[in-house]
Design a protein around this motif. Structure first.
Motif, PDB file in Angstrom:
ATOM      1  N   LEU A  68      41.169 -18.404  66.032  1.00  0.00           N
ATOM      2  CA  LEU A  68      40.726 -17.454  67.044  1.00  0.00           C
ATOM      3  C   LEU A  68      39.988 -16.260  66.439  1.00  0.00           C
ATOM      4  O   LEU A  68      39.900 -15.204  67.048  1.00  0.00           O
ATOM      5  N   ASP A  69      39.449 -16.468  65.237  1.00  0.00           N
ATOM      6  CA  ASP A  69      38.670 -15.383  64.620  1.00  0.00           C
ATOM      7  C   ASP A  69      37.357 -15.234  65.377  1.00  0.00           C
ATOM      8  O   ASP A  69      36.539 -16.156  65.427  1.00  0.00           O
ATOM      9  N   ALA A  70      37.186 -14.067  65.992  1.00  0.00           N
ATOM     10  CA  ALA A  70      35.994 -13.847  66.817  1.00  0.00           C
ATOM     11  C   ALA A  70      34.717 -13.973  66.022  1.00  0.00           C
ATOM     12  O   ALA A  70      33.674 -14.354  66.564  1.00  0.00           O
ATOM     13  N   ARG A  71      34.816 -13.703  64.697  1.00  0.00           N
ATOM     14  CA  ARG A  71      33.585 -13.744  63.903  1.00  0.00           C
ATOM     15  C   ARG A  71      33.156 -15.180  63.653  1.00  0.00           C
ATOM     16  O   ARG A  71      32.076 -15.436  63.170  1.00  0.00           O
TER      17      ARG A  71
ATOM     18  N   ALA B   4      39.320  -7.305  59.688  1.00  0.00           N
ATOM     19  CA  ALA B   4      40.084  -8.456  59.201  1.00  0.00           C
ATOM     20  C   ALA B   4      39.857  -9.642  60.101  1.00  0.00           C
ATOM     21  O   ALA B   4      39.435  -9.504  61.254  1.00  0.00           O
ATOM     22  N   PRO B   5      40.072 -10.880  59.598  1.00  0.00           N
ATOM     23  CA  PRO B   5      39.963 -12.062  60.447  1.00  0.00           C
ATOM     24  C   PRO B   5      40.869 -11.938  61.654  1.00  0.00           C
ATOM     25  O   PRO B   5      42.025 -11.541  61.533  1.00  0.00           O
ATOM     26  N   GLY B   6      40.285 -12.266  62.739  1.00  0.00           N
ATOM     27  CA  GLY B   6      41.074 -12.170  63.964  1.00  0.00           C
ATOM     28  C   GLY B   6      41.046 -10.797  64.545  1.00  0.00           C
ATOM     29  O   GLY B   6      41.470 -10.587  65.669  1.00  0.00           O
ATOM     30  N   SER B   7      40.578  -9.849  63.847  1.00  0.00           N
ATOM     31  CA  SER B   7      40.502  -8.515  64.411  1.00  0.00           C
ATOM     32  C   SER B   7      39.124  -8.286  64.960  1.00  0.00           C
ATOM     33  O   SER B   7      38.250  -9.129  64.840  1.00  0.00           O
ATOM     34  N   PRO B   9      35.478  -7.542  65.496  1.00  0.00           N
ATOM     35  CA  PRO B   9      34.370  -7.568  64.526  1.00  0.00           C
ATOM     36  C   PRO B   9      33.535  -6.303  64.533  1.00  0.00           C
ATOM     37  O   PRO B   9      32.995  -5.919  63.528  1.00  0.00           O
TER      38      PRO B   9
END
Lengths: 398, 653
Positions: A68-71, B4-7, B9
């Motif tokens: 679920l990483d938005a990036r 951080a990943p999931g945080s 962007p």
């Protein structure tokens, strides 16, 4: 050391086990033979329990932070908050399509005046709304995370999310008012947690309420339910029968309960006793203590889940977790309100207790996601304030 | 603030911390509200369980149903323990028209074959119910779910119906009362009704001990009424009824029924009654009552003869219930009154003797065929004699002698004495329909009454009253002269009751009267021997005959040429064991023409035959022959046996 994820797992498993036992008790009937341990273990409910446990374990092992990483939600040009994200659009379309399956001749069938089930070849069936109920959380959590909290403050960025939730809920409400309302409420909580302004959402509340009112007024049986809710004793043998029998079942408990297996209402007096009205049977047989245990287990899951989502960094997992908690908790509240006759009769199951394969598996899987978050964002901070702002993964290289 | 990943962007205004805090705040509020609502549900559950509102309380009645378990009814046994009526559980068939398998014709055909009945007879019962159900369904009324098809079935029928297994055809258990008592002594034994409760006769009288107590069952039921389980203390086992040993002796009853039927047939009578009593204990040993169907040969009851038609009147009031079942008819030995005629003389005779108004050897001048009473009423004798002793007045059945003596005894002394004999009052047996008889009330008792009563007129009795009263003469030893208490149960079933008695006349008067009546029996026996009737004479008996004209209710005077012939006898003479009363209702015209309509001709043979057979059955030593006569007879038999050739046994080697 017992972590929040463990509490969720244990409480969910306890609820599932209680569900299996109580469903078997509710299924007792004259001539059906005695309920034995063997019979319980070989029952369909036990199989659903196993499936739900596996789903929960599997979901708890998922790398939710990465997934679920938005990036990673698409190529760079799709990032930075463009109003429409192709993947989310695709998921939304899939959910809408899924809900429309009930209207496909040969697949969807009308049962008790509504189309909720899709029948698959081989005799299997499932409720698309059950999938959509959890799926909308994923899509909205992704959408909010992708947009970011600041952009979500804009009405125009909030609108697609609201529109999606409204469209899905409208389709569900047409056939299942309770689940549709639940979806709307959970969606609103996600959008609010994701940065959406409450007053902006309230602007759209009147049309939503109007839609719900229309849905009620356009359906004779819904109108009857509302009238029966206002005075069930008006027609105790017809429209008020279900509510009265549910209250009778609870009242038969007389504090201590009649004893496991010794309930009376399940013998043909209370309809839907092993599904939506299982809580009434629990109250009848296990008394206030049994009802308290059920509520305590729900509270344990809710507060353990809250602890997990609170320490997760802002993003799709956190919002999904909030959505899961909201759906789980609200569904329990609605069911208990219906069973205790504090709300009109609606077909909505009691999470992890009411008999039902799809519901158990999806709910358990959703709670598994919370357990996965517990693993992904362990509570290592010395204080509550740091826990939310300094997750260990926040410093890890992407 | 690191990314951080999931945080998030992109760092928004206020940063990720602010967004996270907002999310946490939202989640916490939502969780808290949900939690409060959940806890509130516990409160609602507690309220419903501990303090349900009044409207809900109406729906909280226990899901209980009651059922009763039939207590086996006690058996009715004769005095020796032989079954007269016993109960068993049988099964009968009923149909639920709403569940009867279609096509109906096919189901009915199967059922009719299994039951061995016509299909049409089943159709008559079921199709109307089906048609009614169609109407009821249209009107939204409850449907007929029960149509009784048969009474209790035989085992082979039950098996046949089970074998075809037709949906909608069911069995139900029903108690059945059956046994020889259904025919034998039916009027006395009685019967039960559809609910297995005593309806007539002994079945009704002994309802309390026979019935027992049904078991009661309260069970928790499901919504379809099916039993789930029993709560503690909700079952009371049935308490079976007690067997009742009646005083009836089945064998003596059989003898009595055979002989009264024979006597009625021989006399071409309209009916007959017979009562057999053990005078020592007062037990009713047998009782029978038959009515012949003489339709077309007699003028129907309540009608008068038409010119040119039959003149013989029906003298027995019709009893439609008797046509339904023998046990349902009235028991005429209790219910139908008759004028006893001369049979009544021993009672009056013994009272006059007891009072010293006449001595047994006192001579009464009864010259001529007619004697005029002090108040001018002519009295006639059938057999005129110039003079006779008071003892002979009884044995000759002299109306004139009885009339003369009756003028000596005060009215009330005679009347009270007759009451002591049990006349004019119920016997105390408590049988339904029993009538007390009739004695003229003291205020109306006149000279005329006094005379009439002395030879058995102006008095109405039942045959049971006569049997009981006559027992006074038949009781042995010190009990002679005492009146037994009649009983319908075997004497040993209720210890002590057999000893109850009421002294009516002294012992010696009873014995003298008994000896006087020996002469009556001897005369009757001589007539039977002269006519070469099929009668044995092994026992010395004593008795009295009576012939009375018939009066019909609602009409004045007597019916011409129609009589009630009756006879009462007991024996053996010196140690009587049985008293028998026989009443022959209206011997036929031919008997009247031949003067065989009298009690001594029409009823006496019945008494003699019954006593002969019953005493032999009881093992009573014959006393008619002297010891020397018996020895000679035995010797003759031995000589005959010795003279007879021995036949070869065809089966011997």
């Amino acid at each position: 050391m017992l972590r929040a994820g463990h509490v969720i797992g244990l409480a969910a498993f306890a609820l599932l086990c209680l569900g299996v036992v109580m469903v078997q008790s509710a299924l007792m009937s004259v001539g059906a033979g005695a309920v034995t341990v063997d019979r319980i273990l070989l029952s369909k409910s036990a199989a659903f329990l196993a499936a739900a446990a596996i789903a929960m374990v599997v979901a708890s092992r998922l790398p939710v932070a990465s997934i679920l990483d938005a990036r990673r939600m698409g190529p760079p040009r799709w990032r930075l908050g463009s109003p429409v994200h192709p993947l989310l659009l695709l998921a939304s379309g899939a959910l809408l399509g899924l809900l429309l399956l009930v209207y496909v001749p040969g697949l969807g069938r009308e049962v008790n005046g509504s189309r909720r089930w899709v029948h698959l070849p081989g005799g299997q069936q499932f409720q698309p709304s059950e999938v959509a109920k959890w799926g909308v959380l994923l899509v909205l959590a992704g959408y909010c995370a992708w947009q970011g909290a600041e952009r979500m403050r804009s009405f125009w960025r909030l609108l697609p999310g609201l529109g999606l939730a409204g469209a899905l809920a409208a389709l569900v409400i047409k056939e299942d008012l309770g689940t549709g309302a639940l979806m709307l409420a959970a969606s609103a909580i996600i959008l609010a947690a994701g940065g959406g302004r409450i007053w902006q959402m309230l602007i759209l509340a009147p049309p939503a309420v109007a839609g719900i009112v229309y849905a009620i007024l356009s359906s004779p049986y819904r109108k009857e339910r509302i009238l029966a809710f206002l005075d069930p004793y008006q027609n105790p043998e017809t429209t008020g029968y279900h509510m009265i029998q549910s209250m009778v079942a609870i009242a038969h408990g007389e504090g201590w309960g009649r004893g496991l297996g010794f309930g009376l209402q399940k013998f043909g007096y209370l309809p839907e006793d092993e599904t939506d009205f299982l809580f009434a049977i629990i109250c009848e047989e296990l008394g206030i203590a049994g009802a308290s245990v059920v509520v305590a287990l729900y509270l344990a899951i809710l507060w353990a889940g809250l602890a997990i989502v609170r320490r997760a960094p802002h993003g799709a997992p956190k919002l999904l977790g909030i959505g899961v908690l909201a759906t789980f908790g609200l569904q329990a509240v609605i069911n208990l309100a219906v069973v205790t006759c504090l709300a009109p009769t609606k077909g909505i199951a009691l999470p992890l207790l009411s008999s039902g394969g799809t519901g158990w598996v999806l709910t358990a899987a959703s709670l598994g996601v919370l357990m996965a978050m517990d693993r992904a964002y362990p509570d290592t901070a010395p204080s509550r304030g740091l826990a939310a702002t300094s997750p260990p993964l926040a410093t890890a290289p992407s | 603030m690191s990314d951080a990943p999931g945080s998030q962007p992109v760092t928004p205004k206020g940063g990720a911390g602010s967004a996270s805090r907002r999310a946490n705040w939202t989640a916490t509020i939502a969780t808290a509200v949900i939690s409060l609502l959940l806890v509130g549900m516990i409160g609602r559950v507690a309220q419903l369980q501990l303090r349900p509102d009044e409207r809900l309380k109406k729906f909280l009645q226990p899901r209980m149903s009651k059922a009763s378990e039939i207590a086996p009814r006690g058996d009715l046994l004769d005095r020796r323990g032989r079954v007269l009526l016993a109960s068993r559980l049988g099964e009968r068939v009923f149909v639920d028209p709403t569940r009867l398998a279609q096509p109906y014709d096919q189901s009915l055909l199967k059922l009719s074959r299994a039951l061995g009945v016509e299909r049409a007879s089943l159709a008559e019962k079921i199709y109307p119910a089906i048609a009614k159900n169609d109407q009821r369904a249209a009107a939204g009324e409850p449907l007929i779910r029960y149509v009784k098809i048969t009474e209790v079935l035989d085992d082979y029928q039950i098996e046949a119906v089970r074998a075809v297994s037709i949906p909608g055809v069911y069995f139900e258990k029903r108690p059945v009362r059956e046994g020889p008592g259904a025919d034998l002594a039916a009027a006395l034994v009685g019967r039960v009704d559809v609910d297995h409760l005593g309806q007539f006769g002994a079945e009704r009288k002994f309802e309390a001990p026979l019935k027992g107590r049904d078991g009661a069952l309260k069970y928790v039921r499901d919504s379809r009424g099916r039993p789930l389980w029993l709560e503690s203390g909700s079952y009371a086992a049935p308490s079976p009824g007690h067997d009742v040993y009646l005083s009836i002796d089945a064998r003596i009853q059989e003898i009595a029924e055979q002989e009264i039927e024979r006597g009625v047939d021989e006399a071409d009578a309209q009916g007959g009654r017979i009562v057999v009593v053990d005078p020592a204990t007062g037990e009713l040993l047998a009782m029978a009552d038959i009515v012949r169907d003489l339709t077309g040969k007699v003028v129907p009851w309540g009608k008068r003869p038409q010119p040119g038609g039959v003149t013989r009147r029906a003298v027995i009031k019709p009893d439609p219930n008797r046509l339904i079942a023998a046990a349902a008819g009235r028991n005429r030995n209790f219910s139908d009154l008759y004028e006893p005629g001369s049979t009544f003389k021993p009672f009056v005779w013994s009272l006059i003797t007891d009072g010293g108004y006449a001595k047994p050897d006192e001579t009464f001048h009864t010259g001529g065929k007619t004697w005029i009473t002090s108040y001018g009423r002519p009295i006639r004798d059938v057999v005129p004699k110039d003079s006779q002793t008071w003892r002979e007045v009884l044995s000759n059945s002299s109306n004139i002698g009885m009339s003369q003596a009756s003028e000596r005894i005060p009215f009330m002394t005679l009347r009270n004495g007759l009451l002591n004999f049990g006349f004019g009052q119920p016997t105390g047996l408590g049988m339904s329909g029993e009538r007390p008889g009739y004695l003229t009330p003291p205020a109306k008792w006149s000279k005329y009454t006094q005379t009439s009563v002395s030879f058995g007129q102006e008095v109405l009795v039942t045959s049971v009253q006569v049997a009981r009263g006559f027992s006074v003469f038949a009781r042995q030893g010190e009990l002679a002269g005492t009146l037994p208490t009649l009983r319908l149960t075997a004497a040993d079933a209720e210890p002590g009751r057999g000893a109850e008695f009421r002294r009516v006349i002294p012992y010696d008067v009873a014995v003298v009267a008994r000896l006087a009546m020996l002469k009556v029996m001897e005369a009757s026996d001589r007539r039977m021997q002269q006519k070469k009737m099929d009668v044995t004479f092994n026992y010395k008996l004593f008795g009295k005959s009576g012939t009375a004209q018939v009066a019909i209710e609602g009409e004045r005077g007597y019916v011409p040429d129609q009589y009630t012939a009756n006879f009462v006898a007991a024996g053996p003479l010196h140690s009587p064991r049985l008293v028998v009363v026989t009443v022959i209702d209206d011997p036929g015209p031919e008997q009247v023409r031949r003067l065989d309509h009298r009690g001594s001709a029409a009823a006496a043979p019945v008494c003699r035959r019954v006593l002969e057979r019953a005493l032999e059955y009881l093992g009573v030593q014959p006393d008619m022959k002297t010891a020397q006569e018996l020895a000679e007879e035995k010797s003759r038999l031995r000589q005959a046996e010795a003279a007879a050739p021995v036949e070869a046994d065809p089966h011997s080697d």
